[in-house]
Design a protein around this motif. Sequence first.
Motif, PDB file in Angstrom:
ATOM      1  N   LEU A   1     -12.445  10.524  19.250  1.00  0.00           N
ATOM      2  CA  LEU A   1     -11.398   9.690  19.852  1.00  0.00           C
ATOM      3  C   LEU A   1     -11.393   9.798  21.381  1.00  0.00           C
ATOM      4  O   LEU A   1     -10.535   9.229  22.050  1.00  0.00           O
ATOM      5  CB  LEU A   1     -10.036  10.053  19.260  1.00  0.00           C
ATOM      6  CG  LEU A   1      -9.965   9.803  17.740  1.00  0.00           C
ATOM      7  CD1 LEU A   1      -8.764  10.472  17.120  1.00  0.00           C
ATOM      8  CD2 LEU A   1      -9.955   8.301  17.447  1.00  0.00           C
TER       9      LEU A   1
ATOM     10  N   GLY B   1     -12.779   6.076  24.555  1.00  0.00           N
ATOM     11  CA  GLY B   1     -11.723   6.540  23.660  1.00  0.00           C
ATOM     12  C   GLY B   1     -10.490   6.963  24.444  1.00  0.00           C
ATOM     13  O   GLY B   1     -10.584   7.457  25.574  1.00  0.00           O
TER      14      GLY B   1
ATOM     15  N   THR C   1      -8.953   2.875  21.653  1.00  0.00           N
ATOM     16  CA  THR C   1     -10.035   2.689  22.629  1.00  0.00           C
ATOM     17  C   THR C   1      -9.721   1.520  23.554  1.00  0.00           C
ATOM     18  O   THR C   1      -8.908   0.662  23.215  1.00  0.00           O
ATOM     19  CB  THR C   1     -11.405   2.315  21.969  1.00  0.00           C
ATOM     20  OG1 THR C   1     -11.217   1.184  21.145  1.00  0.00           O
ATOM     21  CG2 THR C   1     -12.028   3.443  21.214  1.00  0.00           C
TER      22      THR C   1
END
Length: 302
Positions: free
Chosen positions: A89, A102, A188
């Motif tokens: 992430l 991310g 994102t």
Amino acid sequence: MNWKDALSQIDFQQHTRLRFQEPLAKHTHFGIGGEATAYIEVSTIDDLAILAQFHREWKVPVAVIGKGSNLLVSDKGFNGLCIRLIGELANLDVDGTIVTVGAGQSLPGLSKLMSKNGLSGVEFALGIPGSVGGALIMNAGAWGSSFGDVVTDVTVMQDTGELLTLTHDEAQFEYRHSGLEAYFCVITATLKLQPGDVDEITSKMNTLFKQKIETQPFVEENAGCMFKNPPDDSAGRLIDISGLKGHRIGGAEVSTIHGNFILNLDNATANDVLDLVAYIQKHVKEKTGISLQTEVKRLGFG
Ligand SMILES: Cc1cc2nc3c(=O)[nH]c(=O)nc-3n(C[C@H](O)[C@H](O)[C@H](O)COP(=O)(O)OP(=O)(O)OC[C@H]3O[C@@H](n4cnc5c(N)ncnc54)[C@H](O)[C@@H]3O)c2cc1C
């Protein structure tokens, strides 16, 4: 079974880390605040989707935080689940001038990596110690540039666990605000940057950073600008002409370098900070007629 027991029984992926009674002071730049009932560093989209569904099922309050650089946490802490994005992430992918990043990625890290890649557009971000997620929520910016300016689209997770991609316009970027807060989590962003010369981009980035640390406090704990600038004016100037620089309540003090920064100088509590905020708002209103609005987000105040 209570929600904490249910949460601890979930089989998360290897790098996702769950803790209980986590002091949030150590996860904020202010260094202030009590504990989160549960705190989880989430490393995959699948784990995040599980948490979104958990949040719906158990009706547990959830707060996604980034680097905690724009956050004042209550002295009582946060009675819920605090989520931070790590691992996949925080990934970053560069394809020509298109960058997919991310929300867990650090903003200064992004700025440095883009300069090395000869990509211009985020030089201003080296001095903003947040994450990409926080920069999207806040539309963070400096020196006339804002993060939203380079964003073409944003992927968010809804509280069903489903992903949704929003265009630049749908993200509703405004001055230190966006419409992205309405979603469970920002995942994102896709950025469109400009090709340029590595040395020129690096030099611009370093110059802006130097100017920032020369004009703003960078050593003491703080959360950046406490107030939004009113239209065509600067909150720092208004605080300065109101004679409030150096004013102190408990352990919190108005910076003598830049009036829009409140410093945690001596174990300030969140209440010290809020008392100082109210004091500033009252005196600036009396002196100038202008009502200052806070920029720093609050967590755990009920
Ligand atoms: C020394 C210093 C200098 C600063 N200078 C600037 C500056 O020049 N310009 C500027 O604009 N700001 C500045 N800031 C403020 C701050 O760095 C920015 O607002 C930054 O974008 C916040 O990012 P963060 O990751 O720390 O967010 P946090 O403080 O962790 O969170 C801010 C908000 O975003 C939400 N959030 C964070 N990540 C997500 C996510 N993935 N999904 C959903 N919600 C999320 C949180 O719930 C919270 O509401 C400064 C701060 C400091 C301490």
